[in-house]
Design a protein around this motif. Structure first.
Motif, mmCIF file in Angstrom:
data_model
loop_
_atom_site.group_PDB
_atom_site.id
_atom_site.type_symbol
_atom_site.label_atom_id
_atom_site.label_comp_id
_atom_site.label_asym_id
_atom_site.label_seq_id
_atom_site.Cartn_x
_atom_site.Cartn_y
_atom_site.Cartn_z
ATOM 1 N N GLY A 56 -40.297 -14.245 13.093
ATOM 2 C CA GLY A 56 -39.530 -13.629 14.168
ATOM 3 C C GLY A 56 -40.491 -13.146 15.232
ATOM 4 N N PRO A 57 -40.297 -13.550 16.484
ATOM 5 C CA PRO A 57 -41.333 -13.307 17.488
ATOM 6 C C PRO A 57 -41.416 -11.853 17.925
ATOM 7 C CG PRO A 57 -39.383 -14.298 18.500
ATOM 8 C CD PRO A 57 -39.142 -14.280 17.021
ATOM 9 N N PRO A 58 -42.601 -11.244 17.831
ATOM 10 C CA PRO A 58 -42.775 -9.907 18.409
ATOM 11 C C PRO A 58 -42.780 -10.003 19.927
ATOM 12 C CG PRO A 58 -44.887 -10.749 17.690
ATOM 13 C CD PRO A 58 -43.853 -11.759 17.250
ATOM 14 N N PHE A 59 -42.538 -8.885 20.585
ATOM 15 C CA PHE A 59 -42.468 -8.890 22.041
ATOM 16 C C PHE A 59 -43.875 -8.811 22.626
ATOM 17 C CE2 PHE A 59 -41.091 -7.213 26.243
ATOM 18 C CZ PHE A 59 -40.260 -8.269 26.570
ATOM 19 N N ALA A 60 -44.119 -9.592 23.655
ATOM 20 C CA ALA A 60 -45.469 -9.725 24.221
ATOM 21 C C ALA A 60 -45.754 -8.622 25.223
ATOM 22 C CB ALA A 60 -45.626 -11.105 24.857
ATOM 23 N N CYS A 97 -41.319 -13.704 24.945
ATOM 24 C CA CYS A 97 -42.084 -13.460 26.173
ATOM 25 C C CYS A 97 -41.257 -12.941 27.340
ATOM 26 C CB CYS A 97 -42.780 -14.755 26.610
ATOM 27 S SG CYS A 97 -43.748 -15.525 25.303
ATOM 28 N N HIS A 98 -39.974 -13.230 27.356
ATOM 29 C CA HIS A 98 -39.131 -12.821 28.476
ATOM 30 C C HIS A 98 -38.481 -11.470 28.202
ATOM 31 C CE1 HIS A 98 -38.799 -17.384 29.187
ATOM 32 N NE2 HIS A 98 -39.550 -16.892 30.161
ATOM 33 N N GLY A 99 -37.838 -10.936 29.212
ATOM 34 C CA GLY A 99 -37.003 -9.773 28.973
ATOM 35 C C GLY A 99 -37.303 -8.578 29.838
ATOM 36 N N LEU A 100 -36.438 -7.609 29.698
ATOM 37 C CA LEU A 100 -36.418 -6.429 30.547
ATOM 38 C C LEU A 100 -37.697 -5.595 30.512
ATOM 39 C CD1 LEU A 100 -34.911 -4.487 32.398
ATOM 40 C CD2 LEU A 100 -33.802 -3.520 30.369
ATOM 41 N N PRO A 101 -38.291 -5.282 29.351
ATOM 42 C CA PRO A 101 -39.455 -4.385 29.373
ATOM 43 C C PRO A 101 -40.592 -4.873 30.261
ATOM 44 C CG PRO A 101 -38.619 -4.618 27.147
ATOM 45 C CD PRO A 101 -37.886 -5.620 27.979
ATOM 46 N N ILE A 102 -40.880 -6.179 30.193
ATOM 47 C CA ILE A 102 -41.966 -6.709 31.016
ATOM 48 C C ILE A 102 -41.574 -6.676 32.492
ATOM 49 C CG2 ILE A 102 -43.295 -8.781 31.560
ATOM 50 C CD1 ILE A 102 -43.173 -9.496 28.582
ATOM 51 N N GLU A 103 -40.369 -7.155 32.796
ATOM 52 C CA GLU A 103 -39.926 -7.177 34.192
ATOM 53 C C GLU A 103 -39.820 -5.765 34.760
ATOM 54 O OE1 GLU A 103 -36.119 -8.655 36.902
ATOM 55 O OE2 GLU A 103 -36.332 -9.341 34.833
ATOM 56 N N PHE A 104 -39.329 -4.846 33.949
ATOM 57 C CA PHE A 104 -39.171 -3.466 34.395
ATOM 58 C C PHE A 104 -40.528 -2.867 34.771
ATOM 59 C CE2 PHE A 104 -38.408 1.110 33.679
ATOM 60 C CZ PHE A 104 -37.246 1.278 34.418
ATOM 61 N N GLU A 123 -45.247 -13.292 33.770
ATOM 62 C CA GLU A 123 -45.900 -14.258 32.884
ATOM 63 C C GLU A 123 -47.357 -13.873 32.652
ATOM 64 O OE1 GLU A 123 -46.957 -19.021 32.439
ATOM 65 O OE2 GLU A 123 -45.448 -18.370 33.899
ATOM 66 N N GLU A 124 -48.027 -13.427 33.715
ATOM 67 C CA GLU A 124 -49.413 -12.978 33.561
ATOM 68 C C GLU A 124 -49.506 -11.842 32.546
ATOM 69 O OE1 GLU A 124 -50.621 -11.907 37.471
ATOM 70 O OE2 GLU A 124 -50.870 -13.996 38.163
ATOM 71 N N SER A 125 -48.573 -10.898 32.643
ATOM 72 C CA SER A 125 -48.560 -9.772 31.710
ATOM 73 C C SER A 125 -48.296 -10.245 30.283
ATOM 74 C CB SER A 125 -47.491 -8.767 32.133
ATOM 75 O OG SER A 125 -47.392 -7.713 31.197
ATOM 76 N N ALA A 126 -47.316 -11.128 30.122
ATOM 77 C CA ALA A 126 -46.976 -11.629 28.787
ATOM 78 C C ALA A 126 -48.158 -12.364 28.165
ATOM 79 C CB ALA A 126 -45.756 -12.531 28.855
ATOM 80 N N ARG A 127 -48.779 -13.241 28.922
ATOM 81 C CA ARG A 127 -49.897 -14.016 28.376
ATOM 82 C C ARG A 127 -51.094 -13.126 28.045
ATOM 83 N NH1 ARG A 127 -49.193 -19.312 28.103
ATOM 84 N NH2 ARG A 127 -47.604 -20.319 29.407
ATOM 85 N N LYS A 128 -51.284 -12.097 28.852
ATOM 86 C CA LYS A 128 -52.367 -11.147 28.572
ATOM 87 C C LYS A 128 -52.161 -10.495 27.205
ATOM 88 C CE LYS A 128 -53.783 -6.481 29.922
ATOM 89 N NZ LYS A 128 -53.522 -5.366 30.869
ATOM 90 N N PHE A 129 -50.938 -10.036 26.942
ATOM 91 C CA PHE A 129 -50.709 -9.332 25.684
ATOM 92 C C PHE A 129 -50.544 -10.286 24.503
ATOM 93 C CE2 PHE A 129 -49.723 -5.739 28.501
ATOM 94 C CZ PHE A 129 -50.526 -4.785 27.887
ATOM 95 N N ILE A 130 -50.176 -11.530 24.774
ATOM 96 C CA ILE A 130 -50.186 -12.520 23.695
ATOM 97 C C ILE A 130 -51.599 -12.659 23.165
ATOM 98 C CG2 ILE A 130 -50.003 -15.003 23.212
ATOM 99 C CD1 ILE A 130 -47.545 -14.989 25.122
ATOM 100 N N GLN A 131 -52.561 -12.757 24.060
ATOM 101 C CA GLN A 131 -53.952 -12.902 23.638
ATOM 102 C C GLN A 131 -54.438 -11.643 22.926
ATOM 103 O OE1 GLN A 131 -55.686 -15.560 23.499
ATOM 104 N NE2 GLN A 131 -57.523 -14.558 22.708
#
Length: 912
Positions: A56-60, A97-104, A123-131
């Motif tokens: 189950g994917p954790p949020f990035a 990777c998508h969703g309100l917390p990152i966009e907010f 997307e930059e934020s999501a990829r940063k935290f994925i790494q």
């Protein structure tokens, strides 16, 4: 002793007593990376049966906190234990990777960005935290296909989401409607149930009069000597401008009471509560009737020029209030259903920001934030003399999980999935699935039974676009073929293309009619993660559908477990999992507040797992997770971790003692002929522990593995076997049969313990294994087999009797020592008188073995009519090499040695 020290076979190993995990673990990670360990394991298990845990994917966003660490490490326990049990157990991790917390967060950090710019920053934020999270998961020792995770922002994944949506449309499950949804005024979007937090809120609870015109009272044969009103109770005064009806229950009894100047109608059972809360003096016994006699009354709205009709409804209860319910179809699910049933229309005079619009009918409140308007509405009621009473009402109220603002029910045009079409099959599948713990079944089934239609549209831009076009008249075009064509474009260009291209470009690209438009709504992120069984399990080589196991926290009963189930029912008519394991939350020591990204700032104790890994080591974190009953909520603190390091040290020291005593061992493949009772006992206990742990692993009860191993290391090995066999290991000839037998037993124990603990203490077992098998990985091995049998039972019984004697002798020896009869146990002459013939027989057959187990020099066992133990100082002299008091000391060519030690030294002299 010192002159003979060089002749002793003292333990020797380079395996350090202190783990120094913060330094050692990264070195082991480098070794795994160099060896490509994950791929090696997959190759080694290539032709074995498949066991599939779907991640189950954790949020990035944010660092990995203790709650996420618990989840990922538990999954690693499963994957590693299944692999070592002989399964092919691939693990493809993923990220949501998508969703309100990152966009907010992006919207607050950067202002006036276009939709495309918001998506780029998100997307930059999501990829940063994925790494960041990937590195932190790897540092925890979690093994998986980290080079090829699934990401919900990948174009191929986004295209699969859209294809699934097309299939929902094809099945007739998707529709558009204007109906109340949970709305975040802070984030200006509809929210899913799983995106809601419940917090305590104090609301004004008010009693409001809805006057009944005299002609209506006469028509219903109600008293008319004074003005008469129906009384409603509400904790949301701001919704009163949207009131269109009043609901009563057909079968409840209602009572007309008098205040002296007017009549009020209230449910009989709630009159006393009303009187207490409102502080209104009333006279009872005026008139009673049932709710069905009130149905049809045209009451007057308290401050607007319209009627409020009385209807019967099953949702009316007698738990709180007055049994007459204010109905605003634009602001509640039950209200909406009742309004739909009676054609009341839909009034929701609130904009996206939660402010009144002109439709509220109160010009003075237009533009006012509705949750700030309660007191103004109450003032209007007072001015109209419609307020009967008020009090404070403390209750659990839904809040937005990101903006933390209270939510409102608000009627908005949205897209929905028809849950009723899926409910029956979903409930049936819930019965089929194996739930761990068992209460998970009832929890999910309960949410399914009560669930309303699924609102799947969101007024956001960071997500998979809702792939719907609109005609010039504004009607949605729900065409599966058209949606699938959009999916193909997404697979090539990504979903950013939805926002980059203009309406005209899309119209030309897809051959649509001129004037066709699109909107920027996105799909609910629970749709995205919910169809991962389709996008990942069916589209990844080597994986299959359905998964053997889903493993997440208990909040996923209304989240991923449920969204995965409903989408799979819609697409495949079956559940996407065979077993669901639910773990609790990591909570503070008070046990009240769960650890999550949004709550981290509220803790004094650090909650990021990296803090604990750097301070204690990843293996300590893993040991903590293995030690807890994870299906319950799990308290944590630095104090708990500090205490747990003692358990780790005991386990590590056990491995060190075994390695040290195996110095020079060369007989791993052949079983010695001579095994004493204590040797056989330890092997029997080992097989017992193996059976217990393998069963625990198979049932995913990891705390049982920890408990069994901890006890085995602490009691069976350290306190008993190592202590008992120390003399033979140190003092017997280097390759004597008895000493080699002991080393052979210790080798088997070391080998089994390393394998058995490998899924939990991944770094420590790898380190220890490398001292005996340089360059090899313990994680490529399989579990040893236990096969505890009847012969082991007999050995256990015999040794338990001996341990009982040992316990009694220890008490007697300690008493004699404290009384200054002897100095040490080896100085004692111990006489055991017993009525037990088995003890007599064992001593006669193996006197030296019994002395060894009791750690004595001078022992006599005599048959008697009573049981007793007597202790006097031995008359034998002490051997200068082994410190045993033996009869032959003084009579040997070397007068300070016993026969055994003299023979050993003679042999050493010959060999040199």
């Amino acid at each position: 002793m010192s002159e003979y020290r060089q002749s002793l076979n003292l333990p020797k190993t380079a395996f350090p007593m202190r783990g120094n995990l913060a330094v050692q673990e990264p070195q082991i990670l480098a070794f795994w990376k160099k060896q490509n360990l994950y791929q090696q394991i997959q190759e080694a298990r290539r032709n074995r049966p498949l066991f599939l845990l779907h991640d189950g994917p954790p949020f990035a966003n944010g660092d990995v906190h203790m709650g996420t660490a618990l989840n990922k490490v538990l999954k690693d326990f499963v994957i590693r234990s299944k692999s070592m049990a002989g399964y092919r157990a691939p693990f493809r991790p993923g990220w949501d990777c998508h969703g309100l917390p990152i966009e907010f967060k992006v919207a607050r950090q950067f202002t006036r960005l276009s939709a495309v710019e918001i998506r780029k920053k998100s997307e930059e934020s999501a990829r940063k935290f994925i790494q960041i999270q990937r590195e932190q998961f790897v540092r925890l020792g979690v093994l998986g296909d980290w080079k090829n995770p699934y990401l919900t922002l990948d174009p191929s994944y986004e295209a699969d989401v859209v294809r699934c949506f097309a299939r929902f449309v094809q099945e007739g499950l998707v529709y558009r409607s204007r109906k109340p949804v949970l709305w975040s005024t802070g984030a200006q979007t509809a929210l899913a149930e799983a995106e809601i937090e419940y917090r305590e809120k104090i609301s004004p609870a008010i009693y409001v009069k809805f006057p009944i015109p005299i002609e209506e009272a006469l028509r219903k044969a109600l008293p008319t000597g004074q003005p008469i009103s129906l009384v409603i109770w509400t904790t949301t005064p701001w919704t009163l401008p949207s009131n269109l009806a009043i609901a009563v229950h057909n079968e409840f009894e209602y009572e007309v009471v008098s205040t002296g100047t007017e009549y009020l109608i209230i449910a009989s059972q709630l009159v006393s509560t009303f009187q207490e809360k409102s502080r209104v003096a009333i006279e009872r016994g005026i008139r009673r009737c049932f709710g069905n006699q009130l149905v049809g009354i045209q009451a007057q709205h308290p401050f607007l020029d319209r009627n409020s009709v009385v209807y019967a409804a099953g949702f009316v209860t007698l738990k709180v209030g007055v049994g007459c319910v204010h109905v605003a179809p634009g602001h509640g699910e039950d209200d909406y259903s009742l309004g739909l049933q009676h054609g009341l229309g839909l009034l929701s005079p609130v904009d996206d920001y939660g402010r009144y619009t002109a439709d509220c009918g109160l010009p003075s409140l237009v533009g006012e934030y509705v949750l700030d308007a309660d007191e103004k509405i109450i003032a209007i009621l007072e001015g109209k003399r419609a307020l009967v009473g008020r009090s404070d009402y403390t209750h659990s109220y839904p809040h937005c999980w990101r903006s933390k603002t209270p939510l409102i029910f608000r009627a908005v045009e949205q897209f929905f999935i028809r849950i009723e079409e899926l409910r029956h099959r979903a409930v049936k599948e819930v019965e089929r699935v194996n739930w761990l713990p068992h209460w998970g079944k009832n929890r999910l089934r309960g949410t399914l039974v009560s669930r309303q239609d699924w609102c799947i549209s969101r007024q956001r831009v960071w997500g998979v676009p809702l792939p719907v076009f609109y005609t010039g008249a504004g009607d949605p075009i729900l065409d599966p073929d058209l949606i699938n064509r959009v999916a193909e474009i997404f697979s090539r260009e990504g979903s950013d293309s939805w926002f980059r291209k203009s309406d005209a470009e899309w119209t030309n690209l897809l051959g649509l009619c001129r004037g066709t438009t699109r909107r920027n709504d996105t799909l609910d992120v629970w749709i995205e993660s919910g169809v991962s069984h389709e996008a990942v399990l069916r589209h990844t080589r080597g994986l299959t559908f359905p998964a053997d196991l889903y493993l997440e926290a208990t909040d996923q009963h209304r989240g991923w477990f449920q969204s995965s189930l409903m989408t799979s029912i819609a697409l495949n008519h079956t559940a996407p999992y065979n077993t669901v394991l639910t773990h609790g939350f990591v909570v503070g020591r008070d046990g009240l507040r769960k650890i999550s990204k949004s709550e981290q700032e509220n803790y004094k104790t650090p909650t990021r797992v990296q803090h604990f890994v750097e301070k204690f080591g990843a293996d300590i974190v893993r040991l903590w997770i293995s030690s807890v009953h994870f299906t319950d909520d799990i308290p944590f603190s630095e104090e708990i971790f500090t205490r747990l390091t003692d358990s780790y040290r005991r386990i590590r020291n056990t491995l060190r003692i075994l390695l040290a005593n195996l110095n020079g061992f060369r007989g791993a493949t052949c079983q010695p002929v001579l095994l004493t009772l204590v040797d056989k006992w330890l092997l029997a206990r080992l097989r017992q522990v193996l059976d217990s742990c393998l069963e625990a692993y198979s049932k995913l009860e990891f705390y049982r593995v920890y408990s069994a191993i901890n006890r085995f290391c602490t009691i069976d090995l350290s306190s008993l076997y190592v202590d008992i066999t120390k003399d033979r290991l140190y003092c017997d000839a280097l390759y004597s049969e008895r000493r080699c037998a002991t080393q052979w037993v210790m080798y088997n124990v070391f080998d089994a313990l390393c394998r058995l603990m490998a899924p939990i203490l991944v770094f420590t077992t790898e380190e220890a294994w490398g001292y005996f098998h340089p360059g090899e990985s313990v994680h490529l091995q399989c579990f040893p087999q236990g096969t505890y049998d009847a012969e082991d039972t007999e050995v256990m019984h015999k040794f338990s009797q001996l341990l009982e004697i040992r316990s009694k002798v220890s008490v007697a020896v300690e008493t004699a020592r404290k009384s200054n009869v002897i100095g040490t146990p080896l100085q004692a002459r111990v006489t055991i008188r017993t009525t037990n013939p088995q003890t007599i027989a064992y001593f006669r057959e193996r006197p030296e073995e019994m002395e060894e187990v009791l750690i004595l020099s001078d022992l006599a066992v005599l048959q008697d009519s009573i049981d007793s133990i007597s202790i006097v100082p031995t008359s034998y002299r002490k051997c200068a090499r082994c410190w045993r008091h033996r009869k032959e000391v003084g009579g040997m060519p070397s007068p300070n040695l016993c026969r055994r030690c003299y023979d050993v030294l003679q042999q050493m002299e010959k060999e040199s």
